[in-house]
Design an enzyme around this catalytic site. Structure first.
Site, PDB file in Angstrom:
ATOM      1  N   GLU A 304       0.863  -1.195   0.000  1.00 14.86           N
ATOM      2  CA  GLU A 304       0.000   0.000   0.000  1.00 14.86           C
ATOM      3  C   GLU A 304       0.885   1.225   0.000  1.00 14.86           C
ATOM      4  O   GLU A 304       1.659   1.450   0.933  1.00 14.86           O
ATOM      5  CB  GLU A 304      -0.920  -0.023   1.225  1.00 14.86           C
ATOM      6  CG  GLU A 304      -2.040   1.002   1.160  1.00 14.86           C
ATOM      7  CD  GLU A 304      -1.668   2.310   1.832  1.00 14.86           C
ATOM      8  OE1 GLU A 304      -1.269   3.248   1.111  1.00 14.86           O
ATOM      9  OE2 GLU A 304      -1.789   2.393   3.060  1.00 14.86           O
ATOM     10  N   CYS A 341      -2.861   8.425   4.154  1.00 21.69           N
ATOM     11  CA  CYS A 341      -2.755   7.823   2.819  1.00 21.69           C
ATOM     12  C   CYS A 341      -4.060   7.927   2.043  1.00 21.69           C
ATOM     13  O   CYS A 341      -4.045   8.002   0.814  1.00 21.69           O
ATOM     14  CB  CYS A 341      -2.300   6.372   2.922  1.00 21.69           C
ATOM     15  SG  CYS A 341      -3.374   5.336   3.932  1.00 21.69           S
TER      16      CYS A 341
END
Length: 598
Positions: A304, A341
Site C-alpha cells: 500500500e 494515505c
C-alpha cells in the site's frame, strides 16, 4: 377492592421472581463465557503524565551523531522522548526464531481462544483511550481528535469486526463440481502461513502497528512488525498492549515480535527465508527495495503506497448537503495534518458550485490553529497537529510556488510555520490553493501535508478524467444527488475504494483496503485481508463410498501392453471424455461413442 390488591401483590411477586431469575441466568452466562475478556494492565510511559516536559532538542533528528541509536522526539515541540537501540540482523534472527517456535502451538488454538485475546484487547483499548491517544500524539504530532478517529476508532472496528466475522471468513468454503467430477466434493480451506511480517508507516503509530497483528494472529500466524524509526518510542508500548493480552489469556507473547531498525538492516527481514508473507505500508521508492528483497525468497508482498485521492463534488447539492460536504472535505484534508494515505488530496468541483465552495472553505482554512496537545486547552483548541518531519517542506513550498507561477491561486498558507511556543516543532501552515490544473506538478505529487487543493471540472466526464489523471489510485469519494452520475463515478474512477456521499468509510466496515496503479497491489482488512495471510489450500474428497477415480484400461500406461492400435484407441477415448464432459447433447453422444470405441 381487597381482591384487586391481592392480584396486584401477586403480580409484583411474580415480576420480581422473573427478574431475579433473569438476572441469575445472565450472571451465569456472563460468568461462564469462555471468551470473556480478561482484565490486565500495561504501564503507561511517564511522558503521558500531566505536566511532563522533556529536553528540547536544538536540532531534532532521528539520528544520533556517532551512534546507531534512534533519537525519539515529539515533532510538535522538539522535546526528547528518549532513545531506542535498534535491532541488528542477529536480533531479527532471534525474533523470527522465537516467533517461529511459538507459532507451532498458537496454530493449534481454536477461534474461540483467539477471539478471547481480541476481546481482551478491545476491552483494554476502550478503557485506556486517552493514554493510547496521548502516546500516539506525542510520537506523531497529531491532535487528540485525530488520534481518536484515526487510531482508536478504526482499531476498535478492526477488533470488533474480526471478533464477529473472522471465523466465518476462514471457514472451509465449499466449491462447485462439474459433470465429469460429480463424484467428488470440493472445498477451499485457509490455514496459517507461519511467521509473517508487516513493515508499517509512522502516520498512524498505534493502528498501523496493531492492525496487521490482529489479522495475523487471528489467522493463526506469528508476526514480526517493523515500525517506523520515526515512531520507535511508541512501538514498545503499543506492542505490549497485544503481548500482555496474550499473556493474560494464557498464551505465549512470543508470537508477536516488534522490531525497530535502520533501512540497511530491514533488508535482512524482508529477504528472510522464514518469513511467509509481507505487508508493506509506505512510499513507492521504498516499496521497490522491499519487493526486490522479498523476491530473493519468493515472499509474497501486499503493498500500500499512498494516493492522490480525489473528492468529486457535484453542483446539485442542497444547501444543507453543501455545508455537510464542506465539513467532510475539511476533515478529510486536514486529518493528521494531511498525513493520511487516504486523505483528500484533490477536491474536484463542478462549475456551478466551485466558487461557492472556495468562498466557504477559505475562511475556515485561514482560521485553523496549529499546535501541540501538551498545551491545548478548551479555550484554545488545536485543529491541526505537526508534521512528522520538515524534510518535505522545501519541496512542498516549491510545488506551491510552481503552481502559482502557472496560474493557480494561493488563498491561505503555502509555507512552513514557526510556532511561537514550539519553535522546534515541525509545522506547515494550513494551505488553500485553487484553480490547480492536471499539468501542474502539485496535481501529480502526493503531498501528505495540510493542503486543501481545488480543481475546476466542466462536467462529470471532465471530473472523472481529472480524477484519473495521476499515477495514484488508492481511494476516492463523490458527493451529489444524481444517482446515475454517482454510479458512473463509482464505475469509471480508477481506485481501490470509493465512498459515495461520505469519506473513507470503506475501512469502517472492513471492506478490502488497497489500491491499483501506483498505489500498490493486494488488500488488507476484511475477509480478503484475513485470507491474504493464509495458505489457501484446495481440497477434493470422494463424495460417495466406493466411487473413485480409475484410469480406463485403454489409457493405462504403458499403452503398448494394450496391443496394436493402442495409441489411437487411447486418443479416441480421451476425446470422448472431453466431449462427454463439455459438449452439448449431440457432443455427449459423440463422446459416448468414443468411450465405447465406436
Amino acid at each position: 377492592m381487597e381482591r384487586l390488591q391481592e392480584l396486584d401483590l401477586a403480580q409484583i411477586f411474580v415480576a420480581y421472581g422473573v427478574g431475579v431469575v433473569t438476572l441469575l441466568v445472565l450472571y451465569y452466562l456472563v460468568k461462564s463465557d469462555p471468551e470473556k475478556a480478561v482484565p490486565y494492565n500495561v504501564t503507561a510511559p511517564e511522558q503521558v503524565k500531566s505536566g511532563w516536559k522533556g529536553e528540547i532538542l536544538k536540532e531534532p533528528s532521528l539520528k544520533v551523531s556517532g551512534s546507531s541509536l534512534v533519537q525519539c522526539y515529539c515533532p510538535a515541540t522538539g522535546e526528547s522522548l528518549g532513545r531506542v537501540n535498534p535491532s541488528t540482523t542477529d536480533g531479527i534472527d532471534r525474533a523470527i526464531a522465537k516467533a517461529k517456535e511459538a507459532q507451532v502451538q498458537w496454530a493449534k488454538t481454536t477461534f474461540a481462544e483467539r477471539r478471547k485475546v481480541l476481546k481482551t484487547m478491545l476491552k483494554f483499548v476502550l478503557e485506556n483511550q486517552e493514554t493510547i491517544a496521548r502516546v500516539a500524539c506525542l510520537d506523531s504530532g497529531k491532535t487528540m481528535v485525530d488520534a481518536s478517529l484515526g487510531e482508536i476508532l478504526v482499531t476498535a472496528e478492526k477488533l470488533k469486526w474480526t471478533i464477529d466475522h473472522g471465523e466465518d471468513s476462514l471457514k472451509p468454503e465449499s466449491r462447485p463440481t462439474n459433470f465429469l467430477m460429480m463424484y467428488k466434493k470440493n472445498e477451499v480451506i485457509w490455514q496459517p502461513l507461519g511467521v509473517v511480517a508487516a513493515l508499517v508507516s509512522w502516520n498512524y503509530p498505534f493502528h498501523n502497528l496493531v492492525s496487521p497483528i490482529i489479522a495475523s494472529i487471528f489467522a493463526g500466524n506469528a508476526i514480526i512488525v517493523k515500525g517506523s524509526e520515526a515512531t520507535a518510542w511508541s512501538s514498545a508500548y503499543f506492542t505490549s498492549i497485544v503481548t500482555s493480552a496474550l499473556v493474560a489469556c494464557g498464551h505465549s507473547p512470543d508470537i508477536v515480535q516488534s522490531v525497530v531498525c535502520w533501512p540497511n538492516v530491514a533488508e535482512h527481514l524482508t529477504s528472510h527465508p522464514d518469513i511467509a508473507h509481507i505487508t508493506f505500508i509506505g512510499s513507492r521508492p521504498v516499496a521497490h527495495h522491499v519487493c526486490a528483497s522479498a523476491a530473493k525468497s519468493l515472499t509474497p508482498v501486499c503493498v500500500e503506497l499512498g494516493g492522490k485521492d480525489p473528492a468529486i463534488v457535484f453542483d446539485d447539492l442542497s444547501n444543507s448537503e453543501f455545508h455537510r460536504v464542506a465539513s467532510i472535505l475539511m476533515r478529510g484534508t486536514f486529518q493528521s495534518a494531511g498525513q493520511n494515505c487516504i486523505g483528500i488530496e484533490r477536491v474536484i468541483a463542478l462549475p456551478n458550485i466551485y466558487d461557492r465552495l472556495v468562498a466557504q472553505i477559505e475562511p475556515l482554512v485561514s482560521s485553523l490553529r496549529p499546535g501541540s496537545i501538551l498545551h491545548a486547552s478548551p479555550s484554545t483548541p488545536i485543529d491541526v497537529g505537526a508534521s512528522i518531519s520538515p524534510a518535505s517542506f522545501n519541496n512542498l513550498e516549491s510545488l506551491i510556488q510552481d503552481a502559482v507561477s502557472h496560474g493557480a491561486r494561493l488563498l491561505a498558507g503555502g509555507k512552513r510555520y514557526t510556532h511561537p511556543e514550539f519553535p522546534q516543532g515541525h509545522y506547515f501552515t494550513p494551505t488553500l490553493i485553487v484553480d490547480v490544473t492536471p499539468d501542474m506538478k502539485i496535481a501529480q505529487t502526493e503531498l501528505f501535508a495540510p493542503v486543501f487543493l481545488m480543481m475546476r471540472a466542466t462536467s462529470v466526464t471532465h471530473a472523472i478524467a481529472l480524477a484519473n489523471s495521476t499515477p495514484f489510485a488508492l481511494g476516492a469519494s463523490v458527493y451529489g444527488a444524481h444517482k446515475p452520475s454517482l454510479e458512473r463515478v463509482v464505475r469509471e474512477v480508477q481506485a481501490g475504494m470509493v465512498a459515495v456521499n461520505d469519506f473513507a468509510v470503506t475501512y469502517m466496515v472492513q471492506l478490502p483496503f488497497g489500491g491499483v496503479k501506483g498505489s500498490g497491489y493486494g488488500r488488507f482488512a476484511g475477509k480478503e485481508g484475513l485470507r491474504g495471510v493464509c495458505n489457501q489450500k484446495a481440497v477434493t474428497r470422494d463424495r460417495w463410498p466406493g466411487v473413485k477415480t480409475s484410469i480406463p484400461g485403454p489409457m493405462d500406461l504403458p499403452l503398448a501392453r494394450n496391443g496394436e492400435g493402442a495409441g489411437q484407441r487411447a486418443w479416441k477415448m480421451a476425446m470422448g471424455v472431453v466431449w462427454v464432459g463439455y459438449g452439448d447433447w449431440v457432443g455427449k453422444v459423440r463422446g459416448i461413442k468414443g468411450l465405447i470405441g465406436l
